[in-house]
Scaffold this motif. Structure first.
Motif, PDB file in Angstrom:
ATOM      1  N   THR A  16       0.880  -1.157   0.000  1.00  0.00           N
ATOM      2  CA  THR A  16       0.000   0.000   0.000  1.00  0.00           C
ATOM      3  C   THR A  16       0.919   1.208   0.000  1.00  0.00           C
ATOM      4  N   LEU A  17       0.902   1.960  -1.081  1.00  0.00           N
ATOM      5  CA  LEU A  17       1.813   3.081  -1.254  1.00  0.00           C
ATOM      6  C   LEU A  17       1.086   4.387  -0.958  1.00  0.00           C
ATOM      7  N   ARG A  18       1.575   5.092   0.050  1.00  0.00           N
ATOM      8  CA  ARG A  18       0.994   6.380   0.440  1.00  0.00           C
ATOM      9  C   ARG A  18       2.090   7.432   0.426  1.00  0.00           C
TER      10      ARG A  18
ATOM     11  N   PRO B  37      -3.966   5.197  -2.344  1.00  0.00           N
ATOM     12  CA  PRO B  37      -4.954   4.481  -3.143  1.00  0.00           C
ATOM     13  C   PRO B  37      -6.389   4.954  -2.930  1.00  0.00           C
ATOM     14  N   GLY B  38      -6.737   5.334  -1.702  1.00  0.00           N
ATOM     15  CA  GLY B  38      -8.094   5.817  -1.440  1.00  0.00           C
ATOM     16  C   GLY B  38      -8.387   7.113  -2.177  1.00  0.00           C
TER      17      GLY B  38
ATOM     18  N   MET C 122      -2.126  12.197 -10.342  1.00  0.00           N
ATOM     19  CA  MET C 122      -2.566  10.806 -10.498  1.00  0.00           C
ATOM     20  C   MET C 122      -1.646  10.054 -11.456  1.00  0.00           C
ATOM     21  N   LYS C 123      -1.242  10.711 -12.529  1.00  0.00           N
ATOM     22  CA  LYS C 123      -0.340  10.083 -13.508  1.00  0.00           C
ATOM     23  C   LYS C 123       1.024   9.802 -12.876  1.00  0.00           C
ATOM     24  N   ALA C 124       1.560  10.771 -12.118  1.00  0.00           N
ATOM     25  CA  ALA C 124       2.858  10.586 -11.460  1.00  0.00           C
ATOM     26  C   ALA C 124       2.784   9.469 -10.425  1.00  0.00           C
ATOM     27  N   TYR C 125       1.704   9.444  -9.646  1.00  0.00           N
ATOM     28  CA  TYR C 125       1.530   8.404  -8.625  1.00  0.00           C
ATOM     29  C   TYR C 125       1.454   7.024  -9.282  1.00  0.00           C
TER      30      TYR C 125
ATOM     31  N   ARG D  53       4.114   4.119  -8.606  1.00  0.00           N
ATOM     32  CA  ARG D  53       3.655   2.838  -8.066  1.00  0.00           C
ATOM     33  C   ARG D  53       4.038   1.683  -8.988  1.00  0.00           C
ATOM     34  N   SER D  54       3.864   1.869 -10.280  1.00  0.00           N
ATOM     35  CA  SER D  54       4.190   0.820 -11.250  1.00  0.00           C
ATOM     36  C   SER D  54       5.675   0.458 -11.190  1.00  0.00           C
ATOM     37  N   GLU D  55       6.531   1.477 -11.171  1.00  0.00           N
ATOM     38  CA  GLU D  55       7.971   1.206 -11.111  1.00  0.00           C
ATOM     39  C   GLU D  55       8.365   0.616  -9.760  1.00  0.00           C
ATOM     40  N   ALA D  56       7.732   1.063  -8.687  1.00  0.00           N
ATOM     41  CA  ALA D  56       8.011   0.504  -7.367  1.00  0.00           C
ATOM     42  C   ALA D  56       7.648  -0.975  -7.326  1.00  0.00           C
ATOM     43  N   GLU D  57       6.526  -1.337  -7.936  1.00  0.00           N
ATOM     44  CA  GLU D  57       6.104  -2.741  -7.953  1.00  0.00           C
ATOM     45  C   GLU D  57       7.098  -3.609  -8.724  1.00  0.00           C
TER      46      GLU D  57
END
Length: 129
Positions: A12-14, A24-25, A91-94, A98-102
């Motif tokens: 869960t990335l905040r 995510p919320g 939203m695009k940056a997040y 998140r994608s690269e972190a995963e």
């Protein structure tokens, strides 16, 4: 004691400044505002109190220092909300972060918890029941 499920991790990335600023919320809330055209309808679609959605939005806007939605107060046409260009960029940056972190976490997970590593752990001190 043998486990039947496959080991996996959850993420869960905040993002934080002083307070929680994005996660995510908030992504779901903003996506619903975009879909429904209204913070109230977005909150309802998420089974969230409007007051909670409003507070989340206000805290995030304070933390980032810019508006996430453009709001029109109700009138005969009922008002509504749209996302600001800044919200869309955030939203695009997040999503990219998140994608690269995963991807990185998947590689680290495999490094530390591959089937081979798990087998080594099981046999390191002799098997126990």
């Amino acid at each position: 004691m043998e486990k039947t499920g496959r080991l996996h991790y959850g993420l869960t990335l905040r993002l934080y400044f002083e307070e929680k600023a994005f996660g995510p919320g908030m992504v779901v809330l903003l996506e619903e505002v975009e879909r429904t055209g209204s913070l109230q309808r977005a909150a309802r679609s998420m089974n969230m109190a409007y007051s909670k959605a409003w507070k989340m939005l206000k805290v995030a806007e304070k933390e980032w220092g810019f508006a996430l939605t453009d709001r029109e107060t109700g009138g005969k046409d009922g008002g509504g909300s749209t996302l600001t260009p800044q919200a869309k960029a955030l939203m695009k940056a997040y999503a990219g972060f998140r994608s690269e972190a995963e991807v990185s976490l998947d590689e680290l997970f495999e490094k530390y918890f591959s089937s081979e590593r798990l087998q080594e752990m099981k046999t390191a001190g002799g098997e126990r029941e």
